[in-house]
Design an enzyme around this catalytic site. Sequence first.
Site, PDB file in Angstrom:
ATOM      1  N   GLY A  56      45.221  46.475  34.971  1.00 46.89           N
ATOM      2  CA  GLY A  56      45.405  47.454  36.033  1.00 46.89           C
ATOM      3  C   GLY A  56      46.029  46.747  37.232  1.00 46.89           C
ATOM      4  O   GLY A  56      46.502  45.597  37.109  1.00 46.89           O
ATOM      5  N   THR A  85      44.280  52.572  37.087  1.00 44.07           N
ATOM      6  CA  THR A  85      45.467  52.512  37.953  1.00 44.07           C
ATOM      7  C   THR A  85      46.499  53.558  37.537  1.00 44.07           C
ATOM      8  O   THR A  85      47.063  54.274  38.367  1.00 44.07           O
ATOM      9  CB  THR A  85      46.076  51.103  37.884  1.00 44.07           C
ATOM     10  OG1 THR A  85      45.062  50.158  38.271  1.00 44.07           O
ATOM     11  CG2 THR A  85      47.271  50.963  38.790  1.00 44.07           C
ATOM     12  N   GLY A  90      46.765  60.223  44.521  1.00 47.80           N
ATOM     13  CA  GLY A  90      47.087  60.484  45.933  1.00 47.80           C
ATOM     14  C   GLY A  90      47.856  59.398  46.640  1.00 47.80           C
ATOM     15  O   GLY A  90      48.755  59.681  47.424  1.00 47.80           O
ATOM     16  N   ARG A 331      34.591  61.731  51.234  1.00 53.84           N
ATOM     17  CA  ARG A 331      34.279  62.248  49.900  1.00 53.84           C
ATOM     18  C   ARG A 331      32.796  62.445  49.643  1.00 53.84           C
ATOM     19  O   ARG A 331      32.387  63.440  49.050  1.00 53.84           O
ATOM     20  CB  ARG A 331      34.804  61.280  48.851  1.00 53.84           C
ATOM     21  CG  ARG A 331      36.272  61.391  48.677  1.00 53.84           C
ATOM     22  CD  ARG A 331      36.801  60.458  47.665  1.00 53.84           C
ATOM     23  NE  ARG A 331      38.235  60.456  47.803  1.00 53.84           N
ATOM     24  CZ  ARG A 331      39.026  59.661  47.112  1.00 53.84           C
ATOM     25  NH1 ARG A 331      38.510  58.850  46.231  1.00 53.84           N
ATOM     26  NH2 ARG A 331      40.313  59.667  47.300  1.00 53.84           N
TER      27      ARG A 331
HETATM   28  C1  LIG Z   1      42.082  59.977  38.300  1.00 52.56           C
HETATM   29  C2  LIG Z   1      42.034  58.847  39.303  1.00 52.56           C
HETATM   30  C3  LIG Z   1      42.727  58.972  40.505  1.00 52.56           C
HETATM   31  C4  LIG Z   1      42.675  57.929  41.450  1.00 52.56           C
HETATM   32  N1  LIG Z   1      43.416  58.057  42.600  1.00 52.56           N
HETATM   33  C5  LIG Z   1      43.434  57.027  43.470  1.00 52.56           C
HETATM   34  C6  LIG Z   1      44.243  57.086  44.651  1.00 52.56           C
HETATM   35  O1  LIG Z   1      44.942  58.054  44.921  1.00 52.56           O
HETATM   36  N2  LIG Z   1      44.217  56.020  45.503  1.00 52.56           N
HETATM   37  C7  LIG Z   1      43.445  54.910  45.242  1.00 52.56           C
HETATM   38  O2  LIG Z   1      43.454  53.978  46.057  1.00 52.56           O
HETATM   39  N3  LIG Z   1      42.679  54.810  44.121  1.00 52.56           N
HETATM   40  C8  LIG Z   1      42.679  55.845  43.247  1.00 52.56           C
HETATM   41  N4  LIG Z   1      41.907  55.744  42.122  1.00 52.56           N
HETATM   42  C9  LIG Z   1      41.114  54.529  41.895  1.00 52.56           C
HETATM   43  C10 LIG Z   1      42.043  53.425  41.421  1.00 52.56           C
HETATM   44  O3  LIG Z   1      42.782  53.898  40.326  1.00 52.56           O
HETATM   45  C11 LIG Z   1      41.210  52.218  41.003  1.00 52.56           C
HETATM   46  O4  LIG Z   1      40.328  51.830  42.024  1.00 52.56           O
HETATM   47  C12 LIG Z   1      42.122  51.025  40.693  1.00 52.56           C
HETATM   48  O5  LIG Z   1      43.183  51.426  39.896  1.00 52.56           O
HETATM   49  C13 LIG Z   1      41.308  49.949  40.002  1.00 52.56           C
HETATM   50  O6  LIG Z   1      42.223  48.971  39.575  1.00 52.56           O
HETATM   51  P1  LIG Z   1      41.703  47.793  38.649  1.00 52.56           P
HETATM   52  O7  LIG Z   1      42.887  46.964  38.299  1.00 52.56           O
HETATM   53  O8  LIG Z   1      40.533  47.142  39.309  1.00 52.56           O
HETATM   54  O9  LIG Z   1      41.087  48.512  37.357  1.00 52.56           O
HETATM   55  P2  LIG Z   1      41.828  49.342  36.224  1.00 52.56           P
HETATM   56  O10 LIG Z   1      43.106  49.896  36.686  1.00 52.56           O
HETATM   57  O11 LIG Z   1      40.836  50.272  35.670  1.00 52.56           O
HETATM   58  O12 LIG Z   1      42.156  48.235  35.109  1.00 52.56           O
HETATM   59  C14 LIG Z   1      41.122  47.666  34.361  1.00 52.56           C
HETATM   60  C15 LIG Z   1      41.745  47.085  33.111  1.00 52.56           C
HETATM   61  O13 LIG Z   1      40.756  46.313  32.417  1.00 52.56           O
HETATM   62  C16 LIG Z   1      40.850  46.601  31.023  1.00 52.56           C
HETATM   63  N5  LIG Z   1      39.562  46.293  30.420  1.00 52.56           N
HETATM   64  C17 LIG Z   1      38.351  46.848  30.718  1.00 52.56           C
HETATM   65  N6  LIG Z   1      37.394  46.284  29.955  1.00 52.56           N
HETATM   66  C18 LIG Z   1      38.013  45.353  29.176  1.00 52.56           C
HETATM   67  C19 LIG Z   1      37.550  44.458  28.164  1.00 52.56           C
HETATM   68  N7  LIG Z   1      36.282  44.390  27.788  1.00 52.56           N
HETATM   69  N8  LIG Z   1      38.453  43.657  27.566  1.00 52.56           N
HETATM   70  C20 LIG Z   1      39.779  43.694  27.917  1.00 52.56           C
HETATM   71  N9  LIG Z   1      40.277  44.546  28.865  1.00 52.56           N
HETATM   72  C21 LIG Z   1      39.398  45.361  29.478  1.00 52.56           C
HETATM   73  C22 LIG Z   1      41.228  48.060  30.983  1.00 52.56           C
HETATM   74  O14 LIG Z   1      41.756  48.426  29.721  1.00 52.56           O
HETATM   75  C23 LIG Z   1      42.269  48.121  32.114  1.00 52.56           C
HETATM   76  O15 LIG Z   1      43.526  47.690  31.650  1.00 52.56           O
HETATM   77  C24 LIG Z   1      41.924  56.759  41.164  1.00 52.56           C
HETATM   78  C25 LIG Z   1      41.225  56.631  39.950  1.00 52.56           C
HETATM   79  C26 LIG Z   1      41.274  57.657  39.025  1.00 52.56           C
HETATM   80  C27 LIG Z   1      40.534  57.504  37.722  1.00 52.56           C
END
Ligand SMILES: Cc1cc2nc3c(=O)[nH]c(=O)nc-3n(C[C@H](O)[C@H](O)[C@H](O)COP(=O)(O)OP(=O)(O)OC[C@H]3O[C@@H](n4cnc5c(N)ncnc54)[C@H](O)[C@@H]3O)c2cc1C
Length: 414
Positions: A56, A85, A90, A331
């Site tokens: 992500g 992600t 938004g 929220r």
């Molecule tokens: C519908 C929706 C709308 C949103 N809108 C917004 C917005 O408008 N603005 C905003 O700021 N935030 C928004 N968010 C929140 C935002 O998307 C997240 O906070 C952010 O994307 C998190 O990024 P990340 O890289 O930490 O996690 P993620 O993007 O969830 O990535 C995690 C990764 O880890 C991988 N993974 C998990 N477990 C394992 C494992 N055991 N082994 C290998 N890989 C694994 C997953 O497959 C994924 O690729 C939204 C979320 C959702 C669900």
Amino acid sequence: MQKIVSNCDFALALNIQIILLVLFRQATNINVEIVNNCLNNVNLMKKVDFLVIGSGIAGLSFALKAAQYGKVLIVTKSNEDESNTKYAQGGVAVVVDESDSFEKHIEDTLIAGDGLCDEKIVEIVVKEGPQRIQEIIDYGINFDKNTSGFFDLAKEGGHSEHRVLHYKDITGYEIESVLLKQIHENKNIEILTHYFCLELITQHHLGVHVDKSSEDINCYGIYAFNTELNDVEKILASVTVMASGGAGHVYSTTTNPVIATGDGMAMVYRAKGKIRNMEFIQFHPTALYNPGEYPSFLISEAVRGFGGVLRRRNGEEFMYEYDKRGSLAPRDIVARAIDAEMKKSGDDFVYLDITMRKKEDILTHFPNIYAKCLSIGIDMTKDFIPVTPAAVSYTHLTLPTNHDMCSCRGWAGD
Ligand SMILES: Cc1cc2nc3c(=O)[nH]c(=O)nc-3n(C[C@H](O)[C@H](O)[C@H](O)COP(=O)(O)OP(=O)(O)OC[C@H]3O[C@@H](n4cnc5c(N)ncnc54)[C@H](O)[C@@H]3O)c2cc1C
């Protein structure tokens, strides 16, 4: 934003592990017995400088930076873009407009955090925001602009200014695609898909006793289940970064994709690392009420920022009875108010009304949401949208507030 620290409850972590195992089996039809048998004689798959678990925004942006210092391997449990992600809608809040200021953004955040924020972290996140945004713009992300060429800034709950940069209503998809393109063009980065990280390897796996009081826990890498070869592999690294996202799927109603099962928290907890703030789960007020759909589809807060108003089934606006900011209160306040209204009325949803805005403006800003609603017979330019709260991905695997990045050498939380 970090909040008051509290230790994760062991039972909760155990519950998470059990839920994880169930979801693990459900998600990938893996025979857990094979996993257990394999753990003893595990092939060494790779040895790298930087190992990133998750693809992500956290994992990909770290990988692009780390690639300047060595070889990077990203492992991700499903397709390379499957992440929270990708579904973000938004946009990203940052101070870019002259009428706005860091002070206003910090104050808005502290108010929305209801006294639970670590002000030092809020200051860092807010003040470093423009620089971080410029970095992803330099990677190629096209945030929407208005006719005068300035960023078309949206407003979201709790913000006193329009400061949300977005790409239509699919900002996350734009960010994920552009970062992955950069990843594929970088010869120092490799990405392995359908690799399900199971365990962090520490000196515990070398027969050394490790417990919560251990100060010098070392992380050497991971065991990961290659879901295509049905085999467990070992990947060793000098630095392992846990960027595995949130745990929305511990809830029956969530907008998170099925990959969000809290694996990273459970692995760090099992490895005796510190995890905090596990009690903080955010409920987004407005998921589309569409019985049988799982996960739920989110109706972005930007729709309320665009003038959308929450109404009871009889059309009455109700949020000013709960907060002077009305439908654009933070929220947690809006989600609790909707929950209270649904409990009082016995209804399964309330309405979100954006019919006061022009059709072309709605289609320009929310083409994805418009198409989704229309697919179930709701024309949001004419009809009210049925909405209900749902868990989103904001559980934070936050780290000690002394800005020290980890509770043991060798790995950092997201
Ligand atoms: C519908 C929706 C709308 C949103 N809108 C917004 C917005 O408008 N603005 C905003 O700021 N935030 C928004 N968010 C929140 C935002 O998307 C997240 O906070 C952010 O994307 C998190 O990024 P990340 O890289 O930490 O996690 P993620 O993007 O969830 O990535 C995690 C990764 O880890 C991988 N993974 C998990 N477990 C394992 C494992 N055991 N082994 C290998 N890989 C694994 C997953 O497959 C994924 O690729 C939204 C979320 C959702 C669900």
